[in-house]
Design a protein around this motif. Sequence first.
Motif, short mmCIF file in Angstrom:
data_model
loop_
_atom_site.label_atom_id
_atom_site.label_comp_id
_atom_site.label_asym_id
_atom_site.label_seq_id
_atom_site.Cartn_x
_atom_site.Cartn_y
_atom_site.Cartn_z
N UNK A 24 -9.98 -50.47 15.30
CA UNK A 24 -11.31 -50.18 14.80
C UNK A 24 -11.28 -48.85 14.06
N UNK A 25 -12.20 -48.63 13.13
CA UNK A 25 -12.20 -47.42 12.30
C UNK A 25 -12.14 -46.12 13.12
N UNK A 115 -22.75 -49.83 18.99
CA UNK A 115 -23.21 -49.02 17.86
C UNK A 115 -22.73 -47.57 17.97
N UNK A 116 -22.86 -46.97 19.14
CA UNK A 116 -22.51 -45.56 19.31
C UNK A 116 -21.02 -45.31 19.18
N UNK A 117 -20.19 -46.27 19.59
CA UNK A 117 -18.73 -46.07 19.54
C UNK A 117 -18.10 -46.56 18.24
N UNK A 118 -18.76 -47.48 17.56
CA UNK A 118 -18.17 -48.08 16.37
C UNK A 118 -17.08 -49.07 16.71
N UNK A 119 -17.08 -49.53 17.98
CA UNK A 119 -16.05 -50.46 18.46
C UNK A 119 -16.70 -51.77 18.92
N UNK A 120 -15.92 -52.83 18.92
CA UNK A 120 -16.41 -54.12 19.38
C UNK A 120 -16.47 -54.16 20.90
N UNK A 122 -15.71 -55.27 24.38
CA UNK A 122 -14.44 -55.80 24.88
C UNK A 122 -13.24 -55.04 24.33
N UNK A 123 -13.48 -54.15 23.37
CA UNK A 123 -12.40 -53.36 22.79
C UNK A 123 -12.64 -51.86 22.91
N UNK A 124 -13.77 -51.48 23.51
CA UNK A 124 -14.12 -50.07 23.62
C UNK A 124 -13.08 -49.33 24.45
N UNK A 125 -12.70 -48.16 23.94
CA UNK A 125 -11.70 -47.34 24.61
C UNK A 125 -11.99 -45.87 24.31
N UNK A 126 -11.30 -44.94 24.96
CA UNK A 126 -11.60 -43.52 24.76
C UNK A 126 -11.06 -42.89 23.48
N UNK A 127 -10.20 -43.58 22.76
CA UNK A 127 -9.62 -43.02 21.53
C UNK A 127 -10.64 -43.17 20.40
N UNK A 128 -11.17 -42.04 19.94
CA UNK A 128 -12.13 -42.08 18.83
C UNK A 128 -13.58 -42.14 19.25
N UNK A 129 -13.87 -41.82 20.52
CA UNK A 129 -15.27 -41.80 20.98
C UNK A 129 -16.03 -40.65 20.33
N UNK A 130 -17.37 -40.72 20.34
CA UNK A 130 -18.16 -39.62 19.78
C UNK A 130 -17.81 -38.29 20.44
N UNK A 131 -17.76 -37.24 19.64
CA UNK A 131 -17.45 -35.90 20.14
C UNK A 131 -18.48 -35.50 21.19
N UNK A 132 -18.00 -34.84 22.22
CA UNK A 132 -18.90 -34.34 23.25
C UNK A 132 -19.09 -35.28 24.43
N UNK A 133 -18.67 -36.53 24.29
CA UNK A 133 -18.79 -37.44 25.43
C UNK A 133 -17.66 -37.15 26.40
#
Length: 182
Positions: A24-25, A115-120, A122-133
């Motif tokens: 993901x982007x 929406x907040x992560x920009x990830x699908x 089932x694919x959400x992961x910690x690489x590239x999460x919003x800053x500050x989380x």
Amino acid sequence: MDAMSDVFGTLDAVPAADRPDLLAAPVRAAIHLIPEALVAAIDPAYADTENLCAHYGVPMDASANAVIVRGTRAGVDSHACCMTLAHRRVDVNNVVRRRLNARKASFAPMDFAVEATGMEYGGINPVGLPAGWPIWVDGAVADRDWVCIGSGVRHSKLFIPVAGLLALPGVERVDDLARDVG
């Protein structure tokens, strides 16, 4: 077989930086933070952890899931990413709620998490999460050498060294973040 090869099952993993089409982007933008990360293409029908493990032979105890949790206090929301092994469940009502200093904590709604992560989903992961989380990694994950995680999309999986995960900005090891299911 070494500790790393034990996590792949039947999947062929390649350096993640060589296959940006499988990320993901936001993951693609941050993957340089874990240069050893590997990625493998999968059939999206097997993206959910239990199906992935059964179909591709990836061990459940080498598969880590990320959940986005929302805490609320006085009408103000805060969010965190919690990582645990697939056979464990995050203790949202006690450990996470207290760490968020929230009156109430729950899993974030799927639409918000996507929406907040920009990830699908089932694919959400910690690489590239919003800053500050904050990213809280259960001790059972932290004790592994490598784990299989989402890649931000449902058609692939990341394999990362846990040392790289623990070195991401905002990551903290939290022992007893999760409990065994059963």
